[in-house]
Design an enzyme around this catalytic site. Structure first.
Site, PDB file in Angstrom:
ATOM      1  N   ASP A   1      -2.354   1.596  -4.663  1.00  0.00           N
ATOM      2  CA  ASP A   1      -3.705   1.335  -4.181  1.00  0.00           C
ATOM      3  C   ASP A   1      -4.363   0.319  -5.105  1.00  0.00           C
ATOM      4  O   ASP A   1      -3.740  -0.181  -6.052  1.00  0.00           O
ATOM      5  CB  ASP A   1      -4.518   2.636  -4.080  1.00  0.00           C
ATOM      6  CG  ASP A   1      -4.566   3.416  -5.392  1.00  0.00           C
ATOM      7  OD1 ASP A   1      -4.283   2.830  -6.458  1.00  0.00           O
ATOM      8  OD2 ASP A   1      -4.908   4.615  -5.363  1.00  0.00           O
TER       9      ASP A   1
ATOM     10  N   HIS B   1       0.810  -1.230   0.000  1.00  0.00           N
ATOM     11  CA  HIS B   1       0.000   0.000   0.000  1.00  0.00           C
ATOM     12  C   HIS B   1       0.840   1.276   0.000  1.00  0.00           C
ATOM     13  O   HIS B   1       0.285   2.386  -0.007  1.00  0.00           O
ATOM     14  CB  HIS B   1      -0.985   0.034   1.161  1.00  0.00           C
ATOM     15  CG  HIS B   1      -2.347   0.559   0.818  1.00  0.00           C
ATOM     16  ND1 HIS B   1      -2.570   1.595  -0.087  1.00  0.00           N
ATOM     17  CD2 HIS B   1      -3.582   0.199   1.252  1.00  0.00           C
ATOM     18  CE1 HIS B   1      -3.867   1.832  -0.175  1.00  0.00           C
ATOM     19  NE2 HIS B   1      -4.506   0.995   0.605  1.00  0.00           N
TER      20      HIS B   1
END
Length: 525
Positions: free
Chosen positions: A195, A191
């Site tokens: 995304d 992350h």
């Protein structure tokens, strides 16, 4: 630390960090980027992953060349964070010394000095050999299918955010009859500057770059080598808060404080407890399930929504309402005590739509942690449809309006926007606040991540096309009891990847029972 402190930077970067900064290939992290890195620093989150299936196999040399082209166009994929206090950064970031003051000046990021295919392909990395053995065994036993067990195994993978030999993502190659040719992959990311939408872009870019290879490529030793390729590499994009205004309105703070106070006192909590990821494996167990909605069924769902709701309505509120109604029907989750009247829904929302209408700029932000969120706290009782079935479609229409209004008013930017405000960064230790808000708190609501519908067009001259996509994540220390990752194509339909823990649902069998109720409701509300 405003000057470059070479003594404390990762040794792999000492020689060329200044040069990288001058070339636009290194800079300070932005504040939005730092929020996602903080989840990794504090071991509050592991990864999200996206399964992608192509229509034909590619060789090792084809894959290397395709990844090279993708990375040269998207330097974000080559980035790593340069931690303070290298190599003792992990202990430092969780020390009283680090927690004792704010850190408004963030660590540096830079591109890797070099990257080989072995630095990306997780199959070839010995530190993951035990998990990879289980993944490949399950893939073989399932006759080449992506299963809930494979997804569960990927939730245990920790991808370093600091390199030094690989980026903040990995690729799992799933072999079938050919051991050195693949068409099924899993993109795994921690992350950091990535995304769910980034992972979808990756598979579309991989398809396109493979189609651009017209003749068998020569063997490449490296995907990327800075000293040879830096002139071909695009500059890192500026932090996204420099091109999108995340600032919340003045009333955001008092409204958030009031709603947070009310919610914390009236929310329903399960037996599941948020903890650092290493502790999850010691005291709890992740449970997973994958629901597939076929293309025919998916079209029927869309037709059903259209016939029951006037005007345009997206599928997200339908998924949301059906999920909470299913929890009610299941009867094993919502058992509120006195005054536990509320639950919550947390919906990530892409920020890229707020970028200026400029093709080059939008290309720069195809990859990145460019996602905000909207969340709201509905009454649990409104999802009890036993005696109120006539309220089902009006409730979906209501939440469609709620979500649409939130996006129109840019509310998905405000939560991040508050945390990156100058006065917050100056006076608050973000890492400590994240830990205080999460660790030891009971799980309650649902994280619903719908990354979208991606129609695949038939191109007669193209050898490679996308056949299937599935996005999922275990929610880590976020307080939600359930995570639903949703991704759809017109080829294989809609995949819903569900994650929870045994302390929340009781057992794997109980989660499967809940998901059966959910699928039945989706198909025949």
């Amino acid at each position: 630390m405003n000057e470059i402190d070479e003594k404390n930077q990762a040794p792999v970067q000492q020689e060329c960090l200044k040069e990288m900064i001058q070339n636009g290939h290194a800079r300070r992290m932005g504040s939005v980027e730092d929020l996602y890195v903080a989840l990794n620093r504090q071991n509050l989150y592991r990864n999200f992953c996206t399964y992608g299936e192509l229509s034909d196999y590619c060789t090792r040399d084809q894959l290397t060349l395709a990844l090279r082209e993708i990375c040269l166009k998207n330097p974000t994929l080559l980035h790593i964070v340069l931690p303070t206090r290298w190599p003792n950064h992990e202990n430092y970031y969780r020390s009283s010394e680090y927690y004792s003051r704010p850190h408004p000046v963030h660590d540096y990021i830079s591109v890797l000095q070099e990257l080989k295919l072995s630095g990306v392909v997780l199959n070839e990395q010995p530190e993951y050999s035990a998990v990879m053995k289980q993944i490949l065994e399950e893939f073989k036993n399932s006759k080449g299918s992506y299963t809930a067990k494979i997804f569960k195994l990927t939730t245990t993978l920790t991808i370093p955010y600091f390199g030094p030999t690989g980026p903040s993502w990995r690729l799992i190659c799933l072999p079938e009859e050919h051991t050195e040719k693949w068409k099924k992959f899993i993109f795994v990311s921690n992350h950091c500057m990535s995304d769910g939408r980034s992972s979808i872009h990756f598979f579309h870019d991989l398809r396109d770059e493979l189609n651009n290879i017209k003749t068998p490529p020569k063997k490449l030793d490296y995907i990327f080598k800075y000293e040879e390729d830096y002139q071909l590499l695009r500059k890192l994009p500026e932090p996204i808060e420099k091109v999108i205004d995340f600032r919340p309105p003045y009333l955001f703070i008092p409204k958030s404080l009031l709603s947070g106070f009310i919610y914390n006192h009236l929310r329903f909590s399960s037996k599941g407890v948020c903890m650092r990821m290493d502790d999850v494996e010691k005291t709890d167990d992740v449970v997973t399930e994958i629901i597939n909605i076929s293309p025919t069924e998916f079209q029927a769902i869309k037709a059903n929504i259209k016939s029951n709701i006037q005007g345009k309505c997206t599928i997200t509120p339908f998924l949301h309402v059906c999920w909470f109604v299913s929890l009610h029907k299941w009867g094993k989750f919502f058992k509120p005590l006195n005054f536990e009247w509320l639950t919550d829904i947390f919906i990530p929302a892409d920020c890229r739509s707020q970028l200026p209408d400029d093709d080059e700029m939008r290309q720069m932000y195809r990859y990145g942690a460019n996602v905000g969120f909207i969340d709201f706290t509905p009454w649990i009782s409104e999802f009890d449809m036993n005696d109120n079935k006539e309220n089902f479609w009006p409730l979906i229409e209501h939440y469609h309006e709620v979500i649409s209004e939130a996006l129109r008013n840019k509310k998905h930017l405000h939560g991040l926007g508050f945390n990156i405000q100058g006065f917050v960064q100056k006076y608050v230790n973000i890492d400590k606040v994240m830990c205080d808000r999460a660790i030891g708190k009971r799980r309650g609501g649902t994280l619903l991540s719908n990354v979208g519908l991606f129609n695949q067009l038939e191109e007669p001259d193209a050898k490679y096309s996308i056949c299937d996509l599935a996005f999922g994540q275990f929610q880590g220390s976020w307080h939600q009891a359930f995570s639903l990752g949703v991704c759809s194509t017109n080829v294989k339909g809609m995949n819903i990847v569900v994650a929870s823990t045994k302390n929340v649902v009781g057992s794997q069998e109980s989660l499967e029972e809940l998901c059966s109720i959910y699928k039945a409701l989706l198909l025949g509300p």
